[in-house]
Design a protein around this motif. Structure first.
Motif, PDB file in Angstrom:
ATOM      1  N   ARG A 173       0.826  -1.188   0.000  1.00  0.00           N
ATOM      2  CA  ARG A 173       0.000   0.000   0.000  1.00  0.00           C
ATOM      3  C   ARG A 173       0.868   1.248   0.000  1.00  0.00           C
ATOM      4  O   ARG A 173       2.027   1.208   0.418  1.00  0.00           O
TER       5      ARG A 173
ATOM      6  N   HIS B  95      -1.545  -4.082   3.264  1.00  0.00           N
ATOM      7  CA  HIS B  95      -2.999  -4.189   3.349  1.00  0.00           C
ATOM      8  C   HIS B  95      -3.360  -5.001   4.590  1.00  0.00           C
ATOM      9  O   HIS B  95      -2.977  -6.175   4.703  1.00  0.00           O
TER      10      HIS B  95
ATOM     11  N   ASP C 153     -10.076  -7.738   0.420  1.00  0.00           N
ATOM     12  CA  ASP C 153     -11.131  -7.097  -0.367  1.00  0.00           C
ATOM     13  C   ASP C 153     -11.984  -8.167  -1.048  1.00  0.00           C
ATOM     14  O   ASP C 153     -11.517  -8.853  -1.967  1.00  0.00           O
TER      15      ASP C 153
ATOM     16  N   HIS D 222     -14.159  -4.050   1.971  1.00  0.00           N
ATOM     17  CA  HIS D 222     -12.926  -4.247   2.730  1.00  0.00           C
ATOM     18  C   HIS D 222     -13.293  -4.958   4.033  1.00  0.00           C
ATOM     19  O   HIS D 222     -14.086  -4.457   4.830  1.00  0.00           O
TER      20      HIS D 222
ATOM     21  N   GLU E 140     -11.822  -6.616   7.481  1.00  0.00           N
ATOM     22  CA  GLU E 140     -10.607  -6.521   8.302  1.00  0.00           C
ATOM     23  C   GLU E 140     -10.867  -7.052   9.706  1.00  0.00           C
ATOM     24  O   GLU E 140     -11.784  -6.599  10.402  1.00  0.00           O
TER      25      GLU E 140
END
Length: 314
Positions: free
Chosen positions: A60, A67, A71, A149, A151
């Motif tokens: 990133r 990251h 995704d 996204h 996480e």
């Protein structure tokens, strides 16, 4: 001890033991998460585009940072589901700038889903229940592969939990079915002014070999799934947007195959052997005089000819 009291005691001990036995947090108690986005039943992860890559740990910010999530591909406006049961909290502001996708929610224990608008930010939600909808990512990042996204709150890798539990495909005859209407024996294209259709035929003026097999199919003809599997795509073979630059992949029943120069009825979801897969595209517009055909290529580029011959007469 009375029989009724003994039954009650056994029931209580069993309940306590069961609770002690499964001490995993809720998001791991099913082994795998449920489908997160409509249209993506296998929680397929975004590949790479001009904005970056979707896998955990991808680079990133011009090589600075990694990251911290994954995704999951999701079309703008699609329905989003809870991957596991838990308690909602939010909102989650990932961008902190109020753009069109700066919204999300957390499910404890403990995952953040970002770039979605939840139906509510608080309360309990069950695994597979509607969670919200995908926000218009294309307004903010034109041309990106739209995605949610996902996480973990502790920034660990959630990838191994993303593959949903799905029942196996039923056992079936491993011979492939007829691929194109009008060609019940899966006859392979011979040679014409553009080349030959058999596996390994020379390509590019003697440079390179044909890595697939060309099954004869008239322009506009109906195309069928040769075996049961999971669809993914689109597959762009020519990368130039011509009239036949479309296709789809099927993975399942021990095979993984790309079918090119066809337009599928859909690019994702399950399909059964012999079901309508799509239609043959107008090859004569691009290569006048060619023997129109579907290009069939094993994902590992091995020879699919024997599988096609086993379908003869079926």
């Amino acid at each position: 001890m009375p029989a009724l009291s003994l039954v009650a005691l056994v029931s209580l001990v069993s309940t306590v033991f069961a609770k002690q036995l499964d001490t995993r947090p809720p998001q791991q108690q099913h082994g795998h998460w449920a489908q997160i986005c409509s249209g993506n039943p296998i929680n397929k992860i975004r590949g790479c585009d001009r904005y970056g890559c979707g896998h955990f740990g991808a680079d990133r910010h011009s090589g600075k940072g990694k990251h911290a999530g994954v995704d999951v591909i999701c079309a703008d406006g699609a329905t989003v589901y809870a991957p596991f049961s838990g308690q909602l909290s939010g909102p989650i502001r990932f961008f902190h700038n109020g753009n069109a996708i700066d919204d999300g929610v957390q499910i404890s224990y403990c995952v953040k889903l970002v770039c979605i608008h939840p139906i509510r930010y608080h309360g309990q939600i069950r695994r597979g229940q509607q969670l919200g909808r995908m926000l218009p990512m294309q307004k903010v990042f034109p041309g990106i592969i739209s995605h949610i996204h996902v996480e973990n709150c502790d920034h660990s890798d959630p990838t191994h939990l993303l593959t949903p539990d799905v029942p196996p495909f039923p056992q079936e005859d491993r011979r492939w079915a007829t691929v194109c209407s009008g060609n019940p024996t899966n006859e392979i294209r011979g040679c014409d002014q553009y080349g030959c259709g058999y596996y390994g035929a020379p390509r590019r003026n003697g440079k390179g070999k044909h890595t697939g097999v060309d099954v004869i199919c008239a322009d506009g003809a109906t195309v069928y799934a040769p075996f049961s599997g999971e669809l993914s795509g689109p597959i762009k073979f020519f990368h130039n947007g011509n009239a036949i630059d479309d296709g789809v992949q099927i993975r399942g029943a021990g095979f993984c195959v790309k079918l090119l120069c066809i337009h599928p009825i859909r690019y994702n979801g399950r399909i059964s052997k012999g079901q309508i897969l799509g239609k043959m595209l107008p090859m004569q517009r691009v290569f006048p005089g060619i023997t129109s055909h579907i290009h069939i290529e094993n994902c590992d580029r091995s020879d699919p000819t024997s599988n096609l011959e086993r379908g003869k007469g079926q």
